[in-house]
Write a protein that holds these residues in place. Structure first.
Motif, PDB file in Angstrom:
ATOM      1  N   ILE A 121      24.233 -15.697  14.352  1.00  0.00           N
ATOM      2  CA  ILE A 121      23.377 -14.421  14.687  1.00  0.00           C
ATOM      3  C   ILE A 121      21.975 -14.831  14.642  1.00  0.00           C
ATOM      4  O   ILE A 121      21.429 -15.736  13.909  1.00  0.00           O
ATOM      5  N   VAL A 122      21.334 -13.776  15.214  1.00  0.00           N
ATOM      6  CA  VAL A 122      19.793 -14.020  15.253  1.00  0.00           C
ATOM      7  C   VAL A 122      19.316 -12.335  14.687  1.00  0.00           C
ATOM      8  O   VAL A 122      19.630 -11.388  15.329  1.00  0.00           O
ATOM      9  N   PHE A 123      18.075 -12.488  13.954  1.00  0.00           N
ATOM     10  CA  PHE A 123      17.746 -11.204  13.433  1.00  0.00           C
ATOM     11  C   PHE A 123      16.642 -10.594  14.516  1.00  0.00           C
ATOM     12  O   PHE A 123      16.256 -11.186  15.212  1.00  0.00           O
ATOM     13  N   ALA A 124      17.214  -9.223  14.643  1.00  0.00           N
ATOM     14  CA  ALA A 124      16.185  -8.258  15.567  1.00  0.00           C
ATOM     15  C   ALA A 124      15.689  -7.459  14.885  1.00  0.00           C
ATOM     16  O   ALA A 124      14.285  -7.015  15.200  1.00  0.00           O
ATOM     17  N   ALA A 125      16.039  -6.653  13.845  1.00  0.00           N
ATOM     18  CA  ALA A 125      15.440  -5.581  13.038  1.00  0.00           C
ATOM     19  C   ALA A 125      15.867  -5.174  11.733  1.00  0.00           C
ATOM     20  O   ALA A 125      16.979  -5.326  11.640  1.00  0.00           O
ATOM     21  N   ASN A 126      15.114  -4.977  10.998  1.00  0.00           N
ATOM     22  CA  ASN A 126      15.376  -4.479   9.508  1.00  0.00           C
ATOM     23  C   ASN A 126      15.566  -2.964   9.526  1.00  0.00           C
ATOM     24  O   ASN A 126      14.241  -2.390   9.525  1.00  0.00           O
ATOM     25  N   LEU A 127      16.699  -2.157   9.111  1.00  0.00           N
ATOM     26  CA  LEU A 127      16.886  -0.912   9.339  1.00  0.00           C
ATOM     27  C   LEU A 127      16.912  -0.353   7.856  1.00  0.00           C
ATOM     28  O   LEU A 127      17.505   0.679   7.613  1.00  0.00           O
ATOM     29  N   ASP A 128      16.676  -1.200   6.915  1.00  0.00           N
ATOM     30  CA  ASP A 128      16.659  -0.918   5.355  1.00  0.00           C
ATOM     31  C   ASP A 128      18.221  -1.070   4.902  1.00  0.00           C
ATOM     32  O   ASP A 128      18.496  -1.782   4.185  1.00  0.00           O
ATOM     33  N   HIS A 129      19.125  -0.074   5.327  1.00  0.00           N
ATOM     34  CA  HIS A 129      20.476  -0.025   5.245  1.00  0.00           C
ATOM     35  C   HIS A 129      21.453  -0.920   5.937  1.00  0.00           C
ATOM     36  O   HIS A 129      22.457  -1.284   5.433  1.00  0.00           O
ATOM     37  N   GLU A 130      21.007  -1.416   7.052  1.00  0.00           N
ATOM     38  CA  GLU A 130      21.624  -2.225   7.915  1.00  0.00           C
ATOM     39  C   GLU A 130      20.479  -3.137   8.626  1.00  0.00           C
ATOM     40  O   GLU A 130      19.355  -2.701   8.692  1.00  0.00           O
ATOM     41  N   PHE A 131      21.165  -4.322   9.088  1.00  0.00           N
ATOM     42  CA  PHE A 131      20.149  -5.212   9.979  1.00  0.00           C
ATOM     43  C   PHE A 131      20.718  -5.120  11.566  1.00  0.00           C
ATOM     44  O   PHE A 131      21.932  -4.970  11.812  1.00  0.00           O
ATOM     45  N   LEU A 132      19.945  -5.029  12.477  1.00  0.00           N
ATOM     46  CA  LEU A 132      20.094  -5.096  13.875  1.00  0.00           C
ATOM     47  C   LEU A 132      20.001  -6.631  14.270  1.00  0.00           C
ATOM     48  O   LEU A 132      18.991  -7.143  13.916  1.00  0.00           O
ATOM     49  N   VAL A 133      21.093  -7.018  14.650  1.00  0.00           N
ATOM     50  CA  VAL A 133      21.297  -8.644  15.043  1.00  0.00           C
ATOM     51  C   VAL A 133      21.743  -8.954  16.201  1.00  0.00           C
ATOM     52  O   VAL A 133      22.503  -7.938  16.925  1.00  0.00           O
ATOM     53  N   TYR A 134      21.778  -9.885  16.930  1.00  0.00           N
ATOM     54  CA  TYR A 134      22.446 -10.310  18.375  1.00  0.00           C
ATOM     55  C   TYR A 134      22.978 -11.636  18.120  1.00  0.00           C
ATOM     56  O   TYR A 134      22.654 -12.556  17.256  1.00  0.00           O
ATOM     57  N   GLN A 135      23.850 -11.791  19.136  1.00  0.00           N
ATOM     58  CA  GLN A 135      24.579 -13.092  19.253  1.00  0.00           C
ATOM     59  C   GLN A 135      24.244 -13.556  20.605  1.00  0.00           C
ATOM     60  O   GLN A 135      24.249 -12.817  21.651  1.00  0.00           O
ATOM     61  N   LEU A 136      23.940 -14.832  21.055  1.00  0.00           N
ATOM     62  CA  LEU A 136      23.738 -15.338  22.436  1.00  0.00           C
ATOM     63  C   LEU A 136      24.756 -15.636  22.944  1.00  0.00           C
ATOM     64  O   LEU A 136      25.744 -16.573  22.385  1.00  0.00           O
ATOM     65  N   SER A 137      24.833 -15.525  24.361  1.00  0.00           N
ATOM     66  CA  SER A 137      25.908 -16.134  25.224  1.00  0.00           C
ATOM     67  C   SER A 137      25.341 -16.338  26.478  1.00  0.00           C
ATOM     68  O   SER A 137      24.008 -16.014  26.826  1.00  0.00           O
TER      69      SER A 137
END
Length: 286
Positions: A121-137
């Motif tokens: 995974i790659v970090f996208a954003a810190n939402l405090d209670h969760e992280f927004l991440v993504y996977q590349l394809s």
């Protein structure tokens, strides 16, 4: 000028080592300062952890290791700090062929422990209670990002969001900037349009503001002055003024090819600045 008793005082300082360049600083909610230092000659990037109150070095020369193999992550050089949450610090690596970040390591520096790590995974954003991440394809020869929400304390998936969409963009719009999350105030260059800042600097007997970075915080004005000498080498000086009185001064760097830009910040009641690239100084502002 203020009397000696009224001068601001140094709380502590940290020397990163000969030839080091202190590259990144972040703060945890539990009272630690985390930094990255880079050694260009040996292509090594290491991390350190300092107790903000006492200046005690909790961890130094920390080398981030690969998720799966007993080798340094990012060849020991291509790594960095992503964000912080609670007592955890989140690091990343990336490939030399691409600026894209790769992987997340959640580290408790006080315990010298990797709490969790993922290479997919790659970090996208810190939402405090969760992280927004993504996977590349890759689809049809074009890269795609598949977004997820994860638990920042365990690294486990909590929700699949799919490809870039209105809902993903809406989440991004609500993200609090990292410096605001960490209660950090960064300097800015003084321009002709910044009337208040220019007036404050002139009150402190600083008339040439084109090469000034400053932070104005209540009665205090923190200024980095960058001057170029006849030999084309730069000198960077740090001054702290309380109204019309100079209450702290130091040389950040002398005889260098480039000015020492963006090398100071304020967090809470402390001023942090870099001296000669390899020393971190903490000054109490109150």
């Amino acid at each position: 000028m203020k009397s000696k008793e009224e001068q601001l005082s140094v709380c502590w300082h940290f020397n990163a080592g000969h030839g080091a360049l202190i590259w990144q600083l972040m703060f945890t909610e539990t009272g630690d300062l985390i930094g990255q230092k880079r050694f260009a000659a040996s292509r090594r990037s290491l991390f350190f952890c300092i107790d903000i109150v006492t200046g005690r070095v909790i961890r130094d020369d920390y080398l981030l290791m690969d998720h799966l193999h007993p080798v340094p992550a990012g060849e020991g050089w291509l790594v960095g700090l992503e964000t912080t949450l609670g007592n955890l610090v989140y690091c990343y690596a990336y490939n030399s062929q691409s600026p894209e970040h790769k992987g997340i390591w959640a580290i408790d520096f006080r315990l010298d422990k990797v709490v969790w790590s993922r290479h997919d995974i790659v970090f996208a954003a810190n939402l405090d209670h969760e992280f927004l991440v993504y996977q590349l394809s890759v689809f049809g020869g074009f890269p795609e990002r598949h977004f997820l929400l994860i638990n920042p304390f365990t690294g486990e998936n909590t929700q699949t969001l799919g490809l870039e969409s209105a809902s993903v963009n809406a989440i991004r719009q609500e993200v609090v900037p990292e410096e605001e999350r960490q209660q950090v105030i960064l300097p800015c260059f003084v321009t002709d349009e910044m009337a208040e800042e220019r007036m404050t600097l002139q009150r402190a007997s600083i008339s040439k503001t084109a090469r000034c970075e400053c932070i104005i915080r209540g009665p205090l004005t923190i200024v980095a002055l960058h001057e170029q000498g006849k030999s084309d080498l730069w000198h960077s000086y740090l001054n702290v003024w309380r109204m019309n009185s100079l209450v702290y001064e130091d040389s950040m760097a002398e005889g260098i090819e480039k000015p020492s830009l963006n090398n100071f910040l304020i967090r809470c009641d402390n001023l942090y600045y870099l001296k000669n690239k390899e020393e971190l100084v903490c000054v109490a502002l109150s």
